[in-house]
Design an enzyme around this catalytic site. Structure first.
Site, PDB file in Angstrom:
ATOM      1  N   GLN A  21       0.789-123.491  25.256  1.00  0.00           N
ATOM      2  CA  GLN A  21      -0.853-123.643  25.216  1.00  0.00           C
ATOM      3  C   GLN A  21      -1.268-123.524  26.619  1.00  0.00           C
ATOM      4  O   GLN A  21      -2.423-123.019  27.106  1.00  0.00           O
ATOM      5  CB  GLN A  21      -1.292-124.961  24.599  1.00  0.00           C
ATOM      6  CG  GLN A  21      -1.190-125.082  23.042  1.00  0.00           C
ATOM      7  CD  GLN A  21      -1.609-126.343  22.460  1.00  0.00           C
ATOM      8  OE1 GLN A  21      -2.773-126.719  22.987  1.00  0.00           O
ATOM      9  NE2 GLN A  21      -1.032-126.783  21.731  1.00  0.00           N
TER      10      GLN A  21
ATOM     11  N   TYR B  69      -7.098-127.094  28.036  1.00  0.00           N
ATOM     12  CA  TYR B  69      -8.279-126.549  28.228  1.00  0.00           C
ATOM     13  C   TYR B  69      -8.997-127.149  29.273  1.00  0.00           C
ATOM     14  O   TYR B  69      -9.755-126.600  30.026  1.00  0.00           O
ATOM     15  CB  TYR B  69      -9.138-126.672  26.830  1.00  0.00           C
ATOM     16  CG  TYR B  69     -10.488-126.147  26.745  1.00  0.00           C
ATOM     17  CD1 TYR B  69     -10.891-124.985  26.749  1.00  0.00           C
ATOM     18  CD2 TYR B  69     -11.525-127.010  26.882  1.00  0.00           C
ATOM     19  CE1 TYR B  69     -11.935-124.237  26.635  1.00  0.00           C
ATOM     20  CE2 TYR B  69     -12.926-126.451  26.879  1.00  0.00           C
ATOM     21  CZ  TYR B  69     -13.026-125.267  26.806  1.00  0.00           C
ATOM     22  OH  TYR B  69     -14.499-124.641  26.830  1.00  0.00           O
TER      23      TYR B  69
END
Length: 278
Positions: free
Chosen positions: A103, A190
């Protein structure tokens, strides 16, 4: 004059294109871009049904060849670029089973490195009075507030673009080694990618020389899009408001320059005790 919005075949980017077309008028060429040409053509059709006439160019920010092709097209067709809105980004879902190392690597690659790739290719084309807007996020504030005090101090000092690049590389390396939290980072790929975009904005605003070229970033808010699994309370048009405001700042503006905004207001880059996302 010409405007380009990356990742604009749907969601906030789509709304930004529509609003730019309406505000700027027919004398501007406003470009929808997307990785997939069929989806771009569909977006173009939808926008024309809504009474605006944008244009389309394929753009995959993950591909250097695609980015270079767009740069060559803009230079050859228009001699430059007047508005760049870097909207393209990805986010893993909260229930993703992908390893955090994956990720981190993929999210930082797309949201930071590939946004920077677009800047490297298109900034030399920016005309006088050009406006650049990076879509950022209040999650960058959350990431800062969850970082260790030592890292917070580092993140809130003025940083060169090279230092920002090193920071993003280090985060991915830490993610692969499983030592993100030991280094003071929060466990959010993120959020850290948007820290990178925010710090990149600050560095670029200091570094980019030109006649009235203004660079800012902004949080569109929690918007009802595919990225949020349609949980956000804001419409795509509400999300597009601040990016469009920044993209159409008038010539000679003194502020905001090199700032992060939410709902058209500057959000200082500082530790905020008890911070929660608006």
């Amino acid at each position: 004059k010409v405007a380009v919005v990356t990742g604009s075949n749907k969601g906030i980017g789509f709304a930004i294109v529509e609003q730019l077309c309406k505000q700027l008028g027919s004398s501007w060429a406003v470009y929808v871009t997307s990785r997939d040409e069929a989806r771009g053509a569909d977006a173009l059709s939808q926008l024309k049904q809504r009474g605006v006439e944008p244009r389309f160019h394929q753009l995959d920010i993950d591909s250097q060849e695609s980015v270079d092709r767009l740069a060559a097209y803009l230079k050859g067709t228009y001699g430059g670029l007047d508005i760049l809105v870097n909207n393209a980004a990805i986010a893993y879902k909260g229930d993703s089973t992908a390893p955090f190392a994956e990720q981190a690597e993929v999210t930082i690659a797309t949201n930071f490195w590939n946004t920077l790739r677009v800047c490297d290719a298109l900034f030399p084309l920016l005309k006088p009075h050009a406006r650049v807007v990076h879509l950022c996020s209040s999650v960058s504030d959350m990431a800062l507030n969850k970082a260790s005090p030592e890292l917070q101090k580092k993140l809130t000092q003025p940083m060169s673009l090279d230092e920002v690049k090193q920071l993003m590389s280090d985060f991915v390396a830490r993610a692969k080694a499983g030592t993100v939290q030991e280094a003071g980072w929060p466990q959010t790929a993120y959020g850290v990618s948007k820290v990178g975009v925010r710090l990149m904005t600050y560095a670029q605003a200091r570094d980019v020389k030109g006649d009235d070229i203004v660079i800012n970033c902004c949080c569109p808010g929690y918007v009802d899009t595919d990225m949020t699994s349609h949980k956000g309370p804001k419409t795509i048009y509400e999300g597009a408001d601040t990016p469009v405001y920044l993209a159409t700042l008038p010539p000679g503006i003194k502020e905001p320059i090199g700032e992060h905004l939410y709902e058209r207001k500057v959000v200082p880059w500082a530790v905020k005790p008890g911070f929660t996302i608006a």
